[in-house]
Design a protein around this motif. Sequence first.
Motif, PDB file in Angstrom:
ATOM      1  N   ALA A   9      -4.219   2.079   7.633  1.00  0.00           N
ATOM      2  CA  ALA A   9      -3.188   1.855   6.621  1.00  0.00           C
ATOM      3  C   ALA A   9      -2.262   0.717   7.029  1.00  0.00           C
ATOM      4  O   ALA A   9      -1.858  -0.106   6.193  1.00  0.00           O
ATOM      5  CB  ALA A   9      -2.394   3.137   6.394  1.00  0.00           C
ATOM      6  N   SER A  10      -1.931   0.657   8.314  1.00  0.00           N
ATOM      7  CA  SER A  10      -1.066  -0.414   8.807  1.00  0.00           C
ATOM      8  C   SER A  10      -1.724  -1.780   8.636  1.00  0.00           C
ATOM      9  O   SER A  10      -1.074  -2.750   8.236  1.00  0.00           O
ATOM     10  CB  SER A  10      -0.736  -0.168  10.288  1.00  0.00           C
ATOM     11  OG  SER A  10       0.048  -1.226  10.809  1.00  0.00           O
ATOM     12  N   SER A  13      -1.514  -2.693   5.065  1.00  0.00           N
ATOM     13  CA  SER A  13      -0.138  -3.029   4.674  1.00  0.00           C
ATOM     14  C   SER A  13       0.189  -4.485   4.981  1.00  0.00           C
ATOM     15  O   SER A  13       0.984  -5.118   4.273  1.00  0.00           O
ATOM     16  CB  SER A  13       0.860  -2.121   5.401  1.00  0.00           C
ATOM     17  OG  SER A  13       0.717  -0.783   4.995  1.00  0.00           O
ATOM     18  N   ARG A  14      -0.439  -5.029   6.022  1.00  0.00           N
ATOM     19  CA  ARG A  14      -0.187  -6.430   6.378  1.00  0.00           C
ATOM     20  C   ARG A  14      -0.729  -7.397   5.327  1.00  0.00           C
ATOM     21  O   ARG A  14      -0.410  -8.587   5.353  1.00  0.00           O
ATOM     22  CB  ARG A  14      -0.766  -6.730   7.757  1.00  0.00           C
ATOM     23  CG  ARG A  14       0.003  -6.056   8.895  1.00  0.00           C
ATOM     24  CD  ARG A  14      -0.374  -6.616  10.246  1.00  0.00           C
ATOM     25  NE  ARG A  14      -1.696  -6.189  10.679  1.00  0.00           N
ATOM     26  CZ  ARG A  14      -1.938  -5.065  11.352  1.00  0.00           C
ATOM     27  NH1 ARG A  14      -0.926  -4.241  11.644  1.00  0.00           N
ATOM     28  NH2 ARG A  14      -3.158  -4.743  11.741  1.00  0.00           N
ATOM     29  N   ARG A  16      -0.119  -6.965   2.114  1.00  0.00           N
ATOM     30  CA  ARG A  16       0.737  -6.874   0.923  1.00  0.00           C
ATOM     31  C   ARG A  16       1.387  -8.197   0.542  1.00  0.00           C
ATOM     32  O   ARG A  16       1.496  -8.508  -0.652  1.00  0.00           O
ATOM     33  CB  ARG A  16       1.814  -5.803   1.110  1.00  0.00           C
ATOM     34  CG  ARG A  16       1.267  -4.398   1.074  1.00  0.00           C
ATOM     35  CD  ARG A  16       2.354  -3.349   1.116  1.00  0.00           C
ATOM     36  NE  ARG A  16       3.107  -3.292  -0.141  1.00  0.00           N
ATOM     37  CZ  ARG A  16       3.875  -2.265  -0.484  1.00  0.00           C
ATOM     38  NH1 ARG A  16       3.991  -1.219   0.320  1.00  0.00           N
ATOM     39  NH2 ARG A  16       4.526  -2.286  -1.624  1.00  0.00           N
ATOM     40  N   ARG A  54      -0.674   3.131  -1.550  1.00  0.00           N
ATOM     41  CA  ARG A  54       0.635   3.054  -0.896  1.00  0.00           C
ATOM     42  C   ARG A  54       0.685   1.870   0.075  1.00  0.00           C
ATOM     43  O   ARG A  54       1.682   1.142   0.140  1.00  0.00           O
ATOM     44  CB  ARG A  54       0.916   4.366  -0.162  1.00  0.00           C
ATOM     45  CG  ARG A  54       2.310   4.426   0.479  1.00  0.00           C
ATOM     46  CD  ARG A  54       2.641   5.824   0.971  1.00  0.00           C
ATOM     47  NE  ARG A  54       1.655   6.322   1.913  1.00  0.00           N
ATOM     48  CZ  ARG A  54       0.803   7.330   1.657  1.00  0.00           C
ATOM     49  NH1 ARG A  54       0.811   7.922   0.478  1.00  0.00           N
ATOM     50  NH2 ARG A  54      -0.049   7.734   2.585  1.00  0.00           N
ATOM     51  N   ALA A  55      -0.398   1.655   0.823  1.00  0.00           N
ATOM     52  CA  ALA A  55      -0.425   0.575   1.809  1.00  0.00           C
ATOM     53  C   ALA A  55      -0.362  -0.801   1.143  1.00  0.00           C
ATOM     54  O   ALA A  55       0.322  -1.710   1.626  1.00  0.00           O
ATOM     55  CB  ALA A  55      -1.677   0.687   2.671  1.00  0.00           C
ATOM     56  N   LEU A  56      -1.070  -0.957   0.039  1.00  0.00           N
ATOM     57  CA  LEU A  56      -1.126  -2.256  -0.642  1.00  0.00           C
ATOM     58  C   LEU A  56      -0.076  -2.403  -1.737  1.00  0.00           C
ATOM     59  O   LEU A  56       0.169  -3.517  -2.222  1.00  0.00           O
ATOM     60  CB  LEU A  56      -2.514  -2.478  -1.246  1.00  0.00           C
ATOM     61  CG  LEU A  56      -3.674  -2.635  -0.253  1.00  0.00           C
ATOM     62  CD1 LEU A  56      -4.995  -2.779  -1.008  1.00  0.00           C
ATOM     63  CD2 LEU A  56      -3.452  -3.840   0.653  1.00  0.00           C
ATOM     64  N   GLY A  57       0.517  -1.278  -2.145  1.00  0.00           N
ATOM     65  CA  GLY A  57       1.514  -1.332  -3.204  1.00  0.00           C
ATOM     66  C   GLY A  57       0.907  -1.646  -4.563  1.00  0.00           C
ATOM     67  O   GLY A  57       1.489  -2.391  -5.351  1.00  0.00           O
TER      68      GLY A  57
END
Length: 244
Positions: A9-10, A13-14, A16, A54-57
């Motif tokens: 997930a982290s 998230s990078r 995004r 959630r990670a990518l929004g």
Amino acid sequence: MAGISEEMASALSRERPALTHASTASRVTDILRTHITQGLLPPGTRLSEEAIGRALGVSRNTLREAFALLSHERLAVHHMNRGMFVPTLTREDVSEIYTLRRLVEGGAARLAGTADPAARQAVGDAVDSAEAYAAAGQWLDVRTADLRFHQAIAGLVRSSRVDELMRRALAELRLIFYAMESPEEFHRPYLERNRSIAESVMRGDGETAERELLRYLIDAEAQILAAYNVPALAADGRSEVPAH
């Protein structure tokens, strides 16, 4: 089969900052495809809409469009009542991919004598890159350069349809490579063979290039199958994660 870990997930998230509210499912597909083919989302991973969204929004609708595109590329598979997963390929899948490769790459190599000089040069350039990475001990980069070499072989046909077919086959192939414990042990013996094939292509000797390439692909398939301890799909369509 595992789900999306905090580390996965982290990493997602990078990505995004590269997305905007106007981003299409195509851009999300590109991100997920990259994470799958680079092993950040390995075979057997459950692609949770909630965790990835959630990670990518991004919305679930966007994700579902992306999953549909990935499914079309065979990089995601839906299991009834369980969700979307990164597929774990079977031994039958391995054989099918290599059968396809022999047909496409063998036929492409045969055209070396009439291929565009720039297309022939791309084959040699990919081998140069692989050898440079090997000298530096960067074996995952050797793997990427090796796949670029095979894409360049297909490129001798100068057909966008053949190029796309090969891209999809090689993306699936990356899912297989995770069964090979040592990239160096697997790829090192093929560097010299890649060079020999490239030299045949560069001088326009399609007959020799095809013969060497077909022998090469037969050997590679046998080596992978010897290490690939994944059973055939069960009746319910499930497969197990590789033991490696």
